[in-house]
Design a protein around this motif. Structure first.
Motif, PDB file in Angstrom:
ATOM      1  N   LEU A 275       0.842  -1.198   0.000  1.00  0.00           N
ATOM      2  CA  LEU A 275       0.000   0.000   0.000  1.00  0.00           C
ATOM      3  C   LEU A 275       0.879   1.251   0.000  1.00  0.00           C
ATOM      4  N   GLU A 276       0.590   2.154  -0.909  1.00  0.00           N
ATOM      5  CA  GLU A 276       1.287   3.442  -0.892  1.00  0.00           C
ATOM      6  C   GLU A 276       0.569   4.428   0.010  1.00  0.00           C
ATOM      7  N   ALA A 277      -0.733   4.250   0.181  1.00  0.00           N
ATOM      8  CA  ALA A 277      -1.572   5.095   1.023  1.00  0.00           C
ATOM      9  C   ALA A 277      -2.727   4.243   1.514  1.00  0.00           C
ATOM     10  N   PRO A 278      -3.360   4.636   2.626  1.00  0.00           N
ATOM     11  CA  PRO A 278      -4.515   3.870   3.106  1.00  0.00           C
ATOM     12  C   PRO A 278      -5.598   3.749   2.032  1.00  0.00           C
ATOM     13  N   VAL A 279      -6.309   2.614   2.067  1.00  0.00           N
ATOM     14  CA  VAL A 279      -7.378   2.344   1.104  1.00  0.00           C
ATOM     15  C   VAL A 279      -8.665   2.105   1.888  1.00  0.00           C
ATOM     16  N   THR A 280      -9.687   2.908   1.590  1.00  0.00           N
ATOM     17  CA  THR A 280     -10.976   2.758   2.246  1.00  0.00           C
ATOM     18  C   THR A 280     -11.868   1.843   1.414  1.00  0.00           C
ATOM     19  N   LEU A 281     -12.441   0.846   2.093  1.00  0.00           N
ATOM     20  CA  LEU A 281     -13.367  -0.080   1.447  1.00  0.00           C
ATOM     21  C   LEU A 281     -14.776   0.231   1.932  1.00  0.00           C
ATOM     22  N   ALA A 282     -15.633   0.578   1.014  1.00  0.00           N
ATOM     23  CA  ALA A 282     -17.033   0.827   1.326  1.00  0.00           C
ATOM     24  C   ALA A 282     -17.683  -0.490   1.770  1.00  0.00           C
ATOM     25  N   PRO A 283     -18.877  -0.409   2.368  1.00  0.00           N
ATOM     26  CA  PRO A 283     -19.560  -1.649   2.728  1.00  0.00           C
ATOM     27  C   PRO A 283     -19.642  -2.610   1.534  1.00  0.00           C
ATOM     28  N   LEU A 284     -19.255  -3.846   1.767  1.00  0.00           N
ATOM     29  CA  LEU A 284     -19.274  -4.949   0.802  1.00  0.00           C
ATOM     30  C   LEU A 284     -18.279  -4.797  -0.351  1.00  0.00           C
TER      31      LEU A 284
END
Length: 159
Positions: free
Chosen positions: A86-95
């Motif tokens: 990961l170069e930067a945080p990754v946000t995962l939406a619901p599902l």
């Protein structure tokens, strides 16, 4: 025959591994560290191995809450960090899901490679499913299997 089968069941029960307490998959937490085994090759004979590609898949199974992947690292069989994915945080939406690929020609991890990932959430969320899918990718018959991650650290509300 019936006595023989019941005897086998009894003997098999004596050697069955002790079971750990069941994990509560509905418990919501603020974050976790998850260890996922991966393999860049498997041996079928002492001097013969098949190369494998490894895809890490992380599935946010919470239908209501987003989670953020803050770290996804790939480690070799000696435990040393090979690279941060990961170069930067990754946000995962619901599902939503996210994947990372270790190509078939990358044998740097060895037989006992692994991924280590961390995720957080501002509000308690269900633990994601994290698994590695290994395949020979040759187009023909070859080894293909998956390994599920294991939570090794958990951040509870109030910690």
């Amino acid at each position: 025959m019936k006595k023989l089968l019941s005897g086998l069941v009894l003997v098999a029960g004596l050697f069955a591994p002790a079971t750990a307490p069941a994990q509560d998959f509905t418990e919501k937490v603020l974050g976790e560290t998850i260890y996922v085994p991966a393999y860049s090759r498997v041996f079928s004979h002492p001097n013969r191995s098949d190369l494998l590609a490894a895809t890490l898949a992380v599935h946010n199974v919470d239908p209501d809450t987003e989670i953020t992947l803050t770290r996804v690292d790939y480690h070799g069989e000696d435990g040393k960090l090979l690279r941060a994915l990961l170069e930067a945080p990754v946000t995962l939406a619901p599902l939503q899901s996210s994947t990372a690929l270790i190509p078939i020609n990358d044998t740097s991890g060895g037989v006992g490679a692994n991924f280590l990932l961390e995720w957080t959430s501002e509000t308690p969320a269900l633990s994601p499913i994290a698994e590695a899918i290994m395949t020979s990718g040759s187009g023909g018959p070859g080894p293909s299997f998956a390994s599920r991650g294991r939570v090794i650290e958990r951040k509870l509300a109030g910690d």
